[in-house]
Motif scaffolding. Structure first.
Motif, PDB file in Angstrom:
ATOM      1  N   SER A   1     -13.308 -19.047  22.024  1.00  0.00           N
ATOM      2  CA  SER A   1     -12.561 -19.962  22.878  1.00  0.00           C
ATOM      3  C   SER A   1     -13.260 -20.071  24.232  1.00  0.00           C
ATOM      4  N   VAL A   2     -12.960 -21.128  24.945  1.00  0.00           N
ATOM      5  CA  VAL A   2     -13.503 -21.297  26.294  1.00  0.00           C
ATOM      6  C   VAL A   2     -13.050 -20.134  27.175  1.00  0.00           C
ATOM      7  N   GLU A   3     -11.801 -19.711  27.032  1.00  0.00           N
ATOM      8  CA  GLU A   3     -11.282 -18.598  27.831  1.00  0.00           C
ATOM      9  C   GLU A   3     -12.082 -17.321  27.568  1.00  0.00           C
ATOM     10  N   SER A   4     -12.421 -17.086  26.316  1.00  0.00           N
ATOM     11  CA  SER A   4     -13.219 -15.916  25.954  1.00  0.00           C
ATOM     12  C   SER A   4     -14.619 -16.010  26.549  1.00  0.00           C
ATOM     13  N   LEU A   5     -15.194 -17.194  26.539  1.00  0.00           N
ATOM     14  CA  LEU A   5     -16.518 -17.383  27.147  1.00  0.00           C
ATOM     15  C   LEU A   5     -16.477 -17.086  28.640  1.00  0.00           C
ATOM     16  N   VAL A   6     -15.439 -17.562  29.329  1.00  0.00           N
ATOM     17  CA  VAL A   6     -15.315 -17.304  30.768  1.00  0.00           C
ATOM     18  C   VAL A   6     -15.219 -15.805  31.019  1.00  0.00           C
ATOM     19  N   GLU A   7     -14.408 -15.111  30.239  1.00  0.00           N
ATOM     20  CA  GLU A   7     -14.214 -13.665  30.424  1.00  0.00           C
ATOM     21  C   GLU A   7     -15.501 -12.875  30.176  1.00  0.00           C
ATOM     22  N   SER A   8     -16.370 -13.381  29.311  1.00  0.00           N
ATOM     23  CA  SER A   8     -17.608 -12.682  28.949  1.00  0.00           C
ATOM     24  C   SER A   8     -18.844 -13.379  29.516  1.00  0.00           C
ATOM     25  N   TRP A   9     -18.671 -14.186  30.535  1.00  0.00           N
ATOM     26  CA  TRP A   9     -19.731 -15.091  30.984  1.00  0.00           C
ATOM     27  C   TRP A   9     -21.050 -14.393  31.303  1.00  0.00           C
ATOM     28  N   ASP A  10     -21.037 -13.232  31.967  1.00  0.00           N
ATOM     29  CA  ASP A  10     -22.316 -12.596  32.292  1.00  0.00           C
ATOM     30  C   ASP A  10     -23.043 -12.152  31.028  1.00  0.00           C
ATOM     31  N   GLU A  11     -22.309 -11.796  29.980  1.00  0.00           N
ATOM     32  CA  GLU A  11     -22.935 -11.450  28.697  1.00  0.00           C
ATOM     33  C   GLU A  11     -23.408 -12.706  27.966  1.00  0.00           C
ATOM     34  N   VAL A  12     -22.592 -13.752  28.003  1.00  0.00           N
ATOM     35  CA  VAL A  12     -22.923 -15.012  27.341  1.00  0.00           C
ATOM     36  C   VAL A  12     -24.212 -15.589  27.913  1.00  0.00           C
TER      37      VAL A  12
ATOM     38  N   ASP B   1     -26.400 -13.958  30.092  1.00  0.00           N
ATOM     39  CA  ASP B   1     -27.366 -12.930  30.481  1.00  0.00           C
ATOM     40  C   ASP B   1     -27.501 -12.818  31.997  1.00  0.00           C
ATOM     41  N   GLY B   2     -26.365 -12.624  32.671  1.00  0.00           N
ATOM     42  CA  GLY B   2     -26.405 -12.290  34.091  1.00  0.00           C
ATOM     43  C   GLY B   2     -25.754 -13.265  35.043  1.00  0.00           C
ATOM     44  N   GLU B   3     -25.312 -14.422  34.581  1.00  0.00           N
ATOM     45  CA  GLU B   3     -24.590 -15.329  35.465  1.00  0.00           C
ATOM     46  C   GLU B   3     -23.143 -14.848  35.547  1.00  0.00           C
ATOM     47  N   PHE B   4     -22.471 -15.151  36.667  1.00  0.00           N
ATOM     48  CA  PHE B   4     -21.077 -14.717  36.742  1.00  0.00           C
ATOM     49  C   PHE B   4     -20.249 -15.627  37.628  1.00  0.00           C
ATOM     50  N   PHE B   5     -18.936 -15.503  37.440  1.00  0.00           N
ATOM     51  CA  PHE B   5     -17.938 -16.223  38.208  1.00  0.00           C
ATOM     52  C   PHE B   5     -17.209 -15.238  39.107  1.00  0.00           C
ATOM     53  N   ASN B   6     -16.797 -15.711  40.269  1.00  0.00           N
ATOM     54  CA  ASN B   6     -16.016 -14.878  41.180  1.00  0.00           C
ATOM     55  C   ASN B   6     -15.075 -15.782  41.971  1.00  0.00           C
TER      56      ASN B   6
END
Length: 88
Positions: free
Chosen positions: A62-73, A75-80
Motif C-alpha cells: 500500500s502507499v501507506e506502507s511505502l511511506v512508513e518504509s520509505w528510507d528502505e524503499v 535506499d536512504g531517502e526519508f520524510f520528516n
C-alpha cells in the motif's frame, strides 16, 4: 510552476520535509494529516512510475506502507514533519 500562496494562520503549521539524493523538498501544511498526505502523494507517484512488475519486492504494498518504509524503499531517502508553533 508552483505559485506562491499566502494565508493567515494562527496556532501551528507543519513543515513537511522530503530529503532525497538531490536535496530537500519542503511543503507547509495547516494539519499533520495534510503533511502526511503530501508524502503519500509522493509515494503514489513513485509507485505508479517505478513499480511495473509483480516481481518487484514492493509490488502490492500500500502507499501507506511505502511511506512508513520509505528510507528502505528508496535506499536512504526519508520524510520528516516538523511542528512549528507560531507566535501570537
Amino acid at each position: 510552476m508552483n505559485t506562491e500562496q499566502t494565508h493567515t494562520i494562527r496556532g501551528t503549521v507543519y513543515l513537511a520535509v522530503y530529503s532525497h539524493k538531490h536535496g530537500e523538498d519542503y511543503s507547509i501544511h495547516t494539519t499533520f494529516e495534510g503533511a502526511k498526505n503530501w508524502f503519500a502523494e509522493i509515494a503514489k507517484e513513485w509507485k505508479d512510475e517505478f513499480i511495473t512488475s509483480e516481481s518487484d519486492p514492493w509490488f502490492g504494498e500500500s502507499v501507506e506502507s511505502l511511506v512508513e518504509s520509505w528510507d528502505e524503499v528508496t535506499d536512504g531517502e526519508f520524510f520528516n514533519i516538523h511542528e512549528l508553533g507560531l507566535q501570537k
